[in-house]
Design an enzyme around this catalytic site. Structure first.
Site, PDB file in Angstrom:
ATOM      1  N   ASP A  46     -25.238  -0.191 -15.776  1.00 29.42           N
ATOM      2  CA  ASP A  46     -26.535  -0.067 -16.446  1.00 29.42           C
ATOM      3  C   ASP A  46     -27.528   0.691 -15.580  1.00 29.42           C
ATOM      4  OD1 ASP A  46     -28.839  -0.390 -17.923  1.00 29.42           O
ATOM      5  OD2 ASP A  46     -28.723  -2.569 -18.053  1.00 29.42           O
ATOM      6  N   ASP A 270     -30.773   6.352 -19.945  1.00 30.70           N
ATOM      7  CA  ASP A 270     -30.111   5.067 -20.190  1.00 30.70           C
ATOM      8  C   ASP A 270     -28.847   5.337 -20.994  1.00 30.70           C
ATOM      9  OD1 ASP A 270     -29.336   2.483 -20.803  1.00 30.70           O
ATOM     10  OD2 ASP A 270     -30.785   2.273 -22.431  1.00 30.70           O
TER      11      ASP A 270
END
Length: 393
Positions: A46, A270
């Site tokens: 992440d 992201d």
């Protein structure tokens, strides 16, 4: 913002590593090991998280109540089986976020500890977030046991809010402060995924691969953008550690779209599930729907998790659709998402894969899977810069 630059001595054996990534509905998964002896911890990789988070045996503060919170077949890190596990509660108090972007309005509670983490050839003692699960997750297991966070690190951050990569690099376990990514998506000209060694993607740690760069890397300074915690990733207490660039231009083909004038506009990198879909404003999405003669559709399995409506288009007319174009602060270079990369086939129907945030003109968007197609993305943890290049195939 300027990152910390710790003094470090590189051992001769320090080497970069291509962490293999497997696509999942949550995002990309990769394997790390934690503890002594090492326990495999499949982790959700992440770019927007601040540490190494792990499911532990602890549920409601009790390490003996594990399955009051977890499914019986949930993979976890059993801290009691690691001889190198060290409690750090005296250094870093427990922390709870609510709301958060893992469990939304359920408590995300962590204790802090340290242990040995091994990723490829790198082993280092890091501070990690040991989950103290506060609610029932027993309906079904997650396909991972932790989160390998790759957020940027700022001068005010201590180890409890530092990426595990950054901590390992700071201790000399990685040769360079770079993390790179490229995506071998279905539909790429790299049909065999050879550049990803047969995997869905590679997260290169401790360097980057010049042979995959077509031309040269263009470097951008990241910026502090507080609206991200109001519009995009809402945490309490707030988190602002993101690979964020100023967005200076958005257009559909040659048609320039408006950016928010009161807040400015930003791109947050992201590549998890929130990075799926071409990032557009509500207003620009309306323009794209018009430009592609799209019609409304209800999709049982939508191509992204945004709250916007979805639209179908004529699969035979993609060549007539406009590319979506972006420019970031510090360069006039234009980066595109071509129509074949923002149109997804869902149940034999061509659907616009667009994700919107906020209202009206563009405020912030998540630049991930869809934007990353045919591009090479590098993060510099020492200088807090994002590097972009075309992917050489």
């Amino acid at each position: 913002m300027v990152g910390a630059s710790p003094a470090r001595r590189r051992p001769e054996k320090a080497a970069s590593y291509d962490l293999p990534l497997t696509w999942s509905p949550f995002g990309f998964l990769g394997n790390v090991s934690i503890g002594t002896p090492p326990q495999l911890v499949t982790s959700f990789v992440d770019w927007t998280w601040i540490n190494q988070y792990v499911f532990t045996t602890t549920c409601h503060g009790d390490p003996e109540r594990t399955y009051d919170c977890f499914a019986k077949d949930q993979a976890i890190f059993n801290q009691s089986l690691s001889s190198s596990f060290r409690d750090q509660s005296a250094l870093y108090p427990s922390r709870t976020w609510n709301p958060n972007h893992f469990f939304f309005y359920e408590d995300l509670t962590v204790d802090h500890a340290s242990d040995i983490e091994t990723v490829g050839p790198s082993s280092a003692r890091i501070t990690l977030q040991a989950a103290d699960q506060q609610f029932d997750l027993s309906d079904a297991p997650y396909p991972f046991a932790g989160v390998y966070g790759l957020s940027p690190v700022f001068k005010t951050d201590n180890k409890s809010t530092q990426s595990p990569f950054y901590q390992a690099w700071s201790s000399g376990a990685w040769p360079e402060p770079f993390v790179a990514f490229h995506y071998c998506y279905n539909g790429s000209v790299d049909v065999s995924k050879s550049t990803c060694k047969g995997y869905d993607g590679l997260q290169t740690l401790g360097g980057y691969n010049n042979s995959l760069i077509d031309g040269h890397l263009l470097w951008y300074d990241i910026v502090f953008f507080p609206e991200v915690n109001n519009v995009d990733f809402v945490y309490e207490p707030a988190i602002y550690n993101y690979w964020t660039l100023n967005l200076t231009s958005l257009s559909l083909g040659d048609q320039v779209q408006s950016l928010n004038q009161s807040t400015g506009a930003a791109a947050v990198f992201d590549h998890a599930s929130y990075g799926r879909g071409a990032p557009l404003s509500i207003n620009a999405y309306k323009e794209l729907v018009s430009a592609t003669a799209a019609t409304s559709i209800t999709v049982d399995s939508p191509p992204n998790n945004g709250n916007q409506s979805f639209y179908q288009v004529d699969c035979g007319k993609l060549d007539t659709f406009p590319p979506i174009r972006y420019q970031f602060g510090g360069s006039e270079r234009v980066w595109e998402i071509i129509p074949s990369n923002y149109v997804e086939i869902v149940n034999d129907t061509c659907v616009l894969n667009v994700r919107t945030l906020g209202d009206g003109d563009f405020i912030v968007g998540n630049f991930g899977e869809t934007f990353a197609k045919d591009k090479y993305i590098v993060f510099d943890f020492e200088k807090n810069k994002v590097g972009l290049a075309d992917l050489k195939l």
